[in-house]
Design an enzyme around this catalytic site. Structure first.
Site, PDB file in Angstrom:
ATOM      1  N   SER A 192      42.458  20.067   2.729  1.00 28.90           N
ATOM      2  CA  SER A 192      42.463  20.302   1.279  1.00 28.90           C
ATOM      3  C   SER A 192      41.143  20.926   0.856  1.00 28.90           C
ATOM      4  O   SER A 192      40.433  21.492   1.689  1.00 28.90           O
ATOM      5  CB  SER A 192      42.741  18.993   0.531  1.00 28.90           C
ATOM      6  OG  SER A 192      43.005  19.256  -0.827  1.00 28.90           O
ATOM      7  N   ASN A 193      40.798  20.808  -0.413  1.00 28.61           N
ATOM      8  CA  ASN A 193      39.547  21.386  -0.929  1.00 28.61           C
ATOM      9  C   ASN A 193      39.034  20.505  -2.064  1.00 28.61           C
ATOM     10  O   ASN A 193      39.598  19.455  -2.344  1.00 28.61           O
ATOM     11  CB  ASN A 193      39.797  22.830  -1.385  1.00 28.61           C
ATOM     12  CG  ASN A 193      40.905  22.884  -2.422  1.00 28.61           C
ATOM     13  OD1 ASN A 193      40.783  22.336  -3.508  1.00 28.61           O
ATOM     14  ND2 ASN A 193      42.025  23.503  -2.072  1.00 28.61           N
ATOM     15  N   HIS A 194      37.978  20.960  -2.734  1.00 32.06           N
ATOM     16  CA  HIS A 194      37.288  20.094  -3.707  1.00 32.06           C
ATOM     17  C   HIS A 194      37.870  20.132  -5.110  1.00 32.06           C
ATOM     18  O   HIS A 194      37.276  19.566  -6.036  1.00 32.06           O
ATOM     19  CB  HIS A 194      35.810  20.485  -3.775  1.00 32.06           C
ATOM     20  CG  HIS A 194      35.081  20.255  -2.492  1.00 32.06           C
ATOM     21  ND1 HIS A 194      34.875  18.994  -1.969  1.00 32.06           N
ATOM     22  CD2 HIS A 194      34.533  21.120  -1.612  1.00 32.06           C
ATOM     23  CE1 HIS A 194      34.221  19.093  -0.830  1.00 32.06           C
ATOM     24  NE2 HIS A 194      34.010  20.369  -0.578  1.00 32.06           N
ATOM     25  N   SER A 195      38.985  20.789  -5.328  1.00 41.61           N
ATOM     26  CA  SER A 195      39.506  20.874  -6.704  1.00 41.61           C
ATOM     27  C   SER A 195      39.916  19.498  -7.219  1.00 41.61           C
ATOM     28  O   SER A 195      40.691  18.779  -6.584  1.00 41.61           O
ATOM     29  CB  SER A 195      40.709  21.820  -6.752  1.00 41.61           C
ATOM     30  OG  SER A 195      41.307  21.759  -8.021  1.00 41.61           O
ATOM     31  N   ALA A 197      43.825  25.153  -6.758  1.00 43.99           N
ATOM     32  CA  ALA A 197      43.205  25.734  -5.563  1.00 43.99           C
ATOM     33  C   ALA A 197      44.197  25.530  -4.423  1.00 43.99           C
ATOM     34  O   ALA A 197      44.325  24.432  -3.861  1.00 43.99           O
ATOM     35  CB  ALA A 197      41.885  25.045  -5.279  1.00 43.99           C
TER      36      ALA A 197
END
Ligand code: PMT
Length: 421
Positions: free
Chosen positions: A229-232, A295
């Site tokens: 995943s990512n930091h959103s 994101a």
């Protein structure tokens, strides 16, 4: 900013956020005799903080639970308590108040208040004002569950609904009697949000429009317990949704995160890019606008393991094969049952912000792209604020200063509203 003779700087502060439909509105708040009266103090405080002018009217019953002074301290205005006060405003107080109101809210509303409203028996200051006003009336009842369920109360509710009165709750929960059931006053924050929903739909520039917003980072499964995943955080998407709701739109958030759901907004929970694509295509079939703030992972593991991958010495150099995800924004048709779907993308960049954003604008059939530099420490991922440049398909570019994500939402929607007209 002004400076007086003593050199003191004084700034006139207009409370509330620009774009909030409560800002600058005149709200008459009727408070009637229930143990839930203490929550009316918080409702008042939230309305004042939102920039509304609030006149409070209390019944005798209400004053058994809360004092007028509490409301005066918050509103800086004298509450109305006595219908027959000769020192009151010129003319009849209830008529004056009724005339000035943009909206009237009664919270909490007792069973007796509903009965008086339904029958027109205006024998207290609150019901008298409600009957005298042409402003819309919203009512937040509070009573014991057995009272709420009583056929007489339900008949009054039906009568009032037929006449256009809007009900906020009550909700299920713990009641003053110790019972658990329907009859609890809706929480103050929600009551105030429901007023925003009402006012937005009644006069907002996006009333009647359907807007789909994506929010959060997608999760691409490696196995049943791990994902890429990512930091959103989803805050940008939720702030846009709130701004669109405040302007009267019907809003759907296709979301990967569990942030509190704004009143009046529908959330479709998803996890992966593929799930997001399916949900976005479905929701956009009947929408006017898609704003893609999520994101979305460009790649996902080629296959997700059925069972948790075990740690073992032989797996030290293990590699995960990735395949490309569908492009949610790019693959959404620009035609919907409403006509043309206006597509707005975001670009999260760590370098060459504008060049990269322009390339994405052209590739994805979007009318606008909102570029943000996600290396900034005071904006972008996770922050309540953002600093963006808005680029459009006609070569226009606006570099906006650091502002709240809610204000960014309005800046985007100002441009969307123009495209829709
Ligand atoms: O959620 P917050 O913590 O509030 O942070 C906000 C944010 C930084 C996540 C947000 O402002 C933002 O920039 N969102 C877009 C992030 C992103 O995925 O950018 P991108 O440049 O990779 O994608 C470009 C556009 O295509 C985006 O609108 C994205 O939603 C969309 N996309 C990308 C890949 C893909 N497979 N499908 C897509 O639809």
């Amino acid at each position: 900013m002004t400076a007086d003779a003593t050199g003191d700087d004084t700034a006139e502060v207009i409370p509330g956020r620009p774009g909030d439909p409560l800002r600058g509105r005149h709200v008459v708040l009727g408070v009637t005799g229930s143990i839930a009266c203490y929550k009316a103090v918080e409702v008042t405080s939230r309305l004042v903080q939102a920039g509304a002018t609030v006149d409070v009217v209390l019944t005798r019953g209400a004053m058994e639970f809360v004092t007028p002074l509490a409301f005066k301290a918050i509103t800086q205005r004298n509450p109305y308590t006595d219908m027959f006060d000769p020192s009151g405003p010129e003319g009849e107080a209830h008529v004056e108040l009724a005339r000035r109101a943009d909206v009237m809210l009664i919270a909490p509303a007792t069973a007796a208040t509903l009965s008086r409203l339904a029958t027109g028996l205006a024998e207290d200051f609150v019901t008298l004002t409600a009957i005298a006003t042409e402003a819309p009336l919203l009512v937040a009842p509070a009573m014991d569950s057995q009272m709420w369920a009583h056929p007489a109360v339900q008949a009054n509710v039906a009568t009032l609904r037929d006449r256009g009165t809007r009900f906020i709750g009550p909700v299920e929960g713990r009641l003053a009697s110790g019972r658990v059931g329907a009859g609890r006053l809706v929480e103050p924050e929600r009551i105030v949000d429901e007023l925003r929903v009402y006012l937005g739909r009644a006069g907002g520039d996006l009333a009647g429009r359907t807007i789909v917003v994506t929010a959060g980072g997608t999760r691409e499964a490696i196995d049943p317990v791990r994902y890429i995943s990512n930091h959103s955080s989803g805050k940008m998407g939720y702030a846009i949704a709130e701004a669109a709701r405040d302007r009267g739109a019907d809003v759907v958030i296709v979301s990967t995160v569990g942030l509190p759901v704004p009143a009046g907004v529908r959330v479709v929970p998803v996890s992966s890019a593929s799930e997001m694509q399916t949900a976005v295509h479905r929701e956009c079939a009947d929408a006017d606008v898609l704003i893609a703030a999520a994101a979305v992972a460009d790649y996902r593991p080629a296959s997700a393991a059925d069972q948790k991958l075990k740690k073992s010495a032989g797996n030290a150099g293990m590699a995960i094969e990735l395949v490309e995800n569908p492009h949610v924004l790019g693959s959404t048709p620009t035609k919907s049952s409403r006509g043309t779907l206006v597509k707005v993308g975001f670009a999260a960049e760590t370098q060459n912000l504008i060049e990269n954003a322009v390339a994405k604008l052209n590739e994805r059939g979007a009318r606008m792209i909102v570029a943000n530099d996600v290396t900034a420490t005071d904006a972008g991922f996770g922050s309540d604020d953002n600093r963006v440049s808005i680029l459009d398909d006609r070569g226009g570019r606006d570099d906006l200063p650091l502002m709240t994500k809610y204000a960014v939402g309005h800046a985007i929607l100002d441009r969307v509203a123009k495209l829709l007209t």
